[in-house]
Each structure stands twice: as structure tokens, then as C-alpha cells.
Motif scaffolding. Structure first.
Motif, short mmCIF file in Angstrom:
data_model
loop_
_atom_site.label_atom_id
_atom_site.label_comp_id
_atom_site.label_asym_id
_atom_site.label_seq_id
_atom_site.Cartn_x
_atom_site.Cartn_y
_atom_site.Cartn_z
N UNK A 46 28.98 1.13 -21.93
CA UNK A 46 29.90 0.43 -21.04
C UNK A 46 30.98 1.71 -20.56
N UNK A 47 31.62 2.16 -21.34
CA UNK A 47 32.55 3.18 -20.87
C UNK A 47 32.85 3.82 -22.46
N UNK A 48 33.31 5.22 -21.48
CA UNK A 48 33.84 5.93 -23.32
C UNK A 48 35.36 6.94 -22.46
N UNK A 49 36.10 7.68 -23.58
CA UNK A 49 37.30 8.32 -22.84
C UNK A 49 37.00 10.06 -23.94
N UNK A 50 37.77 10.44 -23.20
CA UNK A 50 37.49 11.36 -24.57
C UNK A 50 39.35 11.65 -25.49
N UNK A 51 38.90 12.71 -26.33
CA UNK A 51 40.53 12.22 -27.42
C UNK A 51 41.38 12.52 -26.40
N UNK A 52 41.81 13.59 -25.51
CA UNK A 52 43.06 13.95 -24.67
C UNK A 52 42.84 12.50 -23.32
N UNK A 53 42.07 12.05 -23.70
CA UNK A 53 42.88 10.16 -22.25
C UNK A 53 41.72 10.67 -20.88
N UNK A 54 41.67 11.70 -21.02
CA UNK A 54 40.72 12.76 -20.18
C UNK A 54 39.29 11.98 -19.32
N UNK A 55 38.37 12.46 -18.62
CA UNK A 55 36.89 12.48 -18.85
C UNK A 55 36.25 10.97 -19.04
N UNK A 56 36.90 9.64 -18.23
CA UNK A 56 36.44 8.20 -18.21
C UNK A 56 34.76 8.19 -18.30
N UNK A 57 34.61 7.58 -18.68
CA UNK A 57 33.07 8.10 -18.09
C UNK A 57 32.71 5.69 -18.58
N UNK A 96 34.10 5.93 -32.26
CA UNK A 96 34.23 7.05 -32.31
C UNK A 96 33.29 8.43 -32.50
N UNK A 97 33.88 9.64 -31.55
CA UNK A 97 32.80 10.64 -31.71
C UNK A 97 34.11 11.70 -31.52
N UNK A 98 33.20 12.74 -32.63
CA UNK A 98 34.01 14.03 -32.56
C UNK A 98 33.96 15.15 -31.13
N UNK A 99 32.43 14.26 -30.23
CA UNK A 99 32.65 15.04 -29.02
C UNK A 99 32.77 14.52 -27.78
N UNK A 100 33.05 15.75 -27.07
CA UNK A 100 33.63 15.79 -25.90
C UNK A 100 33.13 14.96 -24.43
N UNK A 101 31.72 15.62 -24.68
CA UNK A 101 30.66 15.64 -23.91
C UNK A 101 29.80 14.67 -24.43
N UNK A 102 28.72 14.23 -23.01
CA UNK A 102 27.62 13.45 -23.96
C UNK A 102 27.87 12.48 -24.59
N UNK A 108 26.05 9.88 -30.75
CA UNK A 108 27.20 10.80 -31.31
C UNK A 108 28.36 10.54 -31.97
N UNK A 109 28.00 8.87 -31.99
CA UNK A 109 29.34 7.87 -32.26
C UNK A 109 28.56 7.64 -33.54
N UNK A 110 30.21 8.58 -34.89
CA UNK A 110 29.77 8.02 -36.02
C UNK A 110 30.46 6.78 -36.96
N UNK A 111 31.32 6.43 -36.52
CA UNK A 111 32.12 5.56 -36.65
C UNK A 111 32.76 3.98 -35.91
#
Length: 122
Positions: A46-57, A96-102, A108-111
Motif C-alpha cells: 500500500x505505502x512505505x516511508x523510509x527511516x528518515x521520513x523521506x521517500x514516501x512511496x 519494518x525493513x532495514x532497506x531504504x530502496x525497493x 524486504x520486510x522482516x518484521x
């Protein structure tokens, strides 16, 4: 531990805000995604956001209607859902994912947290 909440029953055109709260202080180091699974269907991004709050997808069908945001001070990610449609009915999960891309890739989501039911009536 991830705790998703905020689901419920709403009429088409209405709004809901989902929350995904984490107990770990390292939550701010992870990207967070929302996925959903409708009855009889595969789970979808549906949607994702990076750890910094940027790159909503966003997945294309929710773009312009849903907004993902995070408050790292509260260890919480939100999914504001507006203009809801009956086809948005599903169990919504955060992960949650440790990735910033994809971040649209489920693998890529582990938990994962438990889901929260969203039902949109026509």
C-alpha cells in the motif's frame, strides 16, 4: 513489537487514520511499510516511508488518497486514508525493513505486526 490500530467500519468517501506503534527505540532506523490483504486475495503493498521520513512511496490505486507519515519521537507511523472506497476493504498490516530502496517488495520486510481490519461500506 509492532502494534497496528485505527481500523474500523466507515462509509465510502470517509476517512480513517491507521497507526503503527513500535516498542523498540531502534524503530527510527527502519523503513516502514503498510500492506493489506482482502479476503481471497494476495497481500499487496500500500505505502512505505523510509527511516528518515523521506521517500514516501505509494501503490498507484491509493496515490492521492492515502498519506504515510512517521513520528520517530513517538515510534509511530501513520497511514491517513481519505476518500475510502469499498475496494479498500482489507486487513491492513505494518512491517519494518532495514532497506531504504525497493520498499514495495514484501520480501524486504522482516518484521510484521498484527493486522487491523478496515471495512468500507458502499
Amino acid at each position: 513489537q509492532l502494534q497496528a490500530s485505527g481500523g474500523g467500519l466507515v462509509q465510502a468517501g470517509g476517512s480513517l487514520r491507521l497507526s503503527c506503534a513500535a516498542s523498540e527505540r531502534t524503530f527510527s532506523s527502519y523503513s516502514v511499510g503498510w500492506f493489506r490483504q482482502a479476503p481471497g486475495k494476495e497481500r499487496e503493498f500500500v505505502a512505505a516511508i523510509s527511516w528518515s521520513g523521506g521517500l514516501p512511496f505509494y501503490e498507484s490505486s491509493v496515490k492521492g488518497r492515502f498519506t504515510i507519515s512517521r513520528d520517530n519521537a513517538k515510534n509511530t507511523v501513520y497511514l491517513q486514508m481519505n476518500s475510502l472506497k469499498p475496494e479498500d476493504t482489507a486487513v491492513y498490516y505494518c512491517a519494518t525493513s532495514p532497506s531504504r530502496d525497493g520498499l514495495g517488495i514484501e520480501g524486504l520486510y522482516g518484521y510484521w505486526g498484527q493486522g487491523t481490519q478496515v471495512t468500507v461500506s458502499s
